[in-house]
Scaffold this motif. Sequence first.
Motif, mmCIF file in Angstrom:
data_model
loop_
_atom_site.group_PDB
_atom_site.id
_atom_site.type_symbol
_atom_site.label_atom_id
_atom_site.label_comp_id
_atom_site.label_asym_id
_atom_site.label_seq_id
_atom_site.Cartn_x
_atom_site.Cartn_y
_atom_site.Cartn_z
ATOM 1 N N PHE A 597 -29.342 76.551 16.265
ATOM 2 C CA PHE A 597 -29.503 77.532 15.201
ATOM 3 C C PHE A 597 -30.935 78.052 15.135
ATOM 4 O O PHE A 597 -31.202 79.021 14.428
ATOM 5 N N ASP A 618 -25.748 81.639 11.802
ATOM 6 C CA ASP A 618 -25.050 81.175 10.600
ATOM 7 C C ASP A 618 -24.584 82.365 9.766
ATOM 8 O O ASP A 618 -24.992 83.511 9.985
ATOM 9 N N TYR A 635 -30.713 85.605 9.911
ATOM 10 C CA TYR A 635 -29.592 85.659 10.848
ATOM 11 C C TYR A 635 -28.971 87.060 10.871
ATOM 12 O O TYR A 635 -28.491 87.506 11.923
ATOM 13 N N CYS A 657 -20.840 82.524 13.325
ATOM 14 C CA CYS A 657 -20.031 82.138 12.177
ATOM 15 C C CYS A 657 -18.884 83.140 12.049
ATOM 16 O O CYS A 657 -19.063 84.345 12.260
#
Length: 744
Positions: A597, A618, A635, A657
């Motif tokens: 991440f 994310d 993000y 995601c």
Amino acid sequence: MTHIGGRAARSLLALTTTGALLAGTAAAAQAAPEPRPTQRTTTVPTLVARATLSADHLAPGPPSGAKATAANGRTGPFDGQVVPGFSAMIENRDGTFWALPDNGFGSKANSADFLLRIYRITPQWETVRGGPGRIRLDRFVSLRDPHRRAGFPIVNEDTRERLLTGADFDVESIVRAKDGTFWIGEEFGPFLLHVDATGVLLEPPVPLPGVQSPSHPTPAGAANLPNSKGFEAMAASADGRYLYPILEGARTDDAQPRRRWIHEFDTRAKRYTPRRWAYESDTDASLVADAFTVGRHELLVAERDDFEGEQAVVKRVYRVDLDRRDRDGFVQKELVLDALKIANPARIGAGDGYGTGDPFSLPVQSFETIVQLRDGRLLIGNDNNFPGNDARVPGEPDDTEIAVVELRRQRVSANGALVVAHRGASGHRPEHTLASYAEAIRQCADHIEPDLVSTKDGVLVARHENEIGGTTDVAARAEFAGRRTTRTIDGRAITGWFTEDFTLAELRTLRAKERIPALRPANTAFDGLYPVPTLDEVLDLARRSRTCDGRPVGVYPETKHPTYFDSIGLSLEEPLVEGLRRAGLDRPGARIVLQSFETQNLRELDRRSRARIVQLVDCAGAPYDLVAAGDPRTYADLVSRKGLRAISRYADGVGLCKDRMIPRTADGRLGRPTRAITDAHAAGLTVHGWTFRRENQFLPVEFRRGADPAGIGDLAGEIRAFLAVGMDGFFTDNPGAGAAAVAR
């Protein structure tokens, strides 16, 4: 010579392989990282015959089992000689076999009334054409010592026949010499025993120089081999001159707990040669259970764990070549058979308990027999440890069973999209255990995904978080109560127990448990069984396994909290790359994908490694390394067109995601797809979505079934909805359902 690494090397490889550097189109992005043939030819182990002997069968002889531990409703003494399964077998030329039980009931103390024998048996096979599926005991040879060769007092010391018992020797492996005599591998010494065709001990037991177990009848010095870890396995050279006995477990004075020594014994000179080979077991606790020679220096080796039934993880047969060693000096292993997944289209033995359907499995604790038959098929079988094992039917002692497996070449289809087993088959076993990863492989995952954190001594282990209070039994371990503390991880204060406060040795004393028991109560049956695996173990499991379409299993590691671990002097990147190199996986073509991440560590891994790189994105927030550096990007910025083009400079794909691809509406249904997938493809990036789970709680409203949050919904429907908008692969807790959803 100039070294070209990271993404530049992968781009050059694509150029030289295809003849043109294709970038910036969806077609190139989806094809370049990993070509996915729709069909392959692979080997499918298939059950073709099976036969069993009732656990309660008694052979002629005096009562046995007076001191055996009662279990499964059986209490000794038994009115005859128990047949506690077979630890080794020899094929005859007339459809019969010689079959060797072990010492009876597990120890010297409880096996003095068990007589050591070699049974001649005739399997009356059940096959696709039918058949009774029974084992007939025809006769037996009693092991005995009338010439007083043993060299120590035996149970039947003053009798005429001097029948040998399970308190004298623990016989486990057997081969037949050209002259018709038998060589037997034993565990109390460990010894090699040489008996004639009638069972008479011909010469004194041959000890293994420098090695003895605590059960040695005439100990000299301290034991350096655990009890019952002697010669469980033994093979012989084709001409019979050399024996290859293998220690079942590691020596206590060996710093490498996964090393099992293969020795060479010269039957002419009656002594061990200087040559020996190191075999690396799948785990510290895995045992070498049997061996069989299939080439000049090639052996089949059966390896098992101590679990049974649904809990079983390792019941495997490997081919090893004594002339080929890996970079660490271990003989190279190639998987031949996973006995926990054997095709059974004819449903041979179906209805006999757990694992007897299609696929068939042999999930017994003591998977201890491997024989290559003269027609090339493989025979496998069990020691049933009567009356203790109940792998097939809980509460009922396991029968003795033998099965014949044919290695069939078949055309199989590849998955239509990449199926990544999220923390293993975490919907079916506690996450980040070898049990979870192995189950994922059997469920047809393409890759398994370990999250990586560090121990105090710098070893990478698989845990979703470095805080382990919710995924291990550490909270119940009084000796570690003082390790509970509060740490700030990525800007958040977290209280619990942390891997960086434990050495690997300490961490390995803990056992995993289910992280979300309320949603997955079935997984709690496995709590307290499995240790925390190391990166090395996960990589070794993958490289020694095959996907359902015959390819090497991929590994998709995620580095967790790299900025935090850097701050405490436990960088994750260097040991990760070194682990890949040790396993021979830091090379072009290896099925390795590295993900995080955060961003800077992926740039570093791109420079250091030849693996593919995936930037995780994310649903909200920002990469913590950017936060820590004062960089305002989030993000959301990363999945803008500009952000995706920047990612493409160091990564091959993005892990999005689900809401980044198809957001949910206010009422919890799937909404209108975003441009994230299209823009990622335009930047030359593959798209893998996360995380797809079958429980209603995790599904969009239209794919739920019933009102129970833990109920099972339409996972396949959700997956297909995302594939329809261009997703190339996905992470799932339920790889079997995922693979079925995308099957070609």
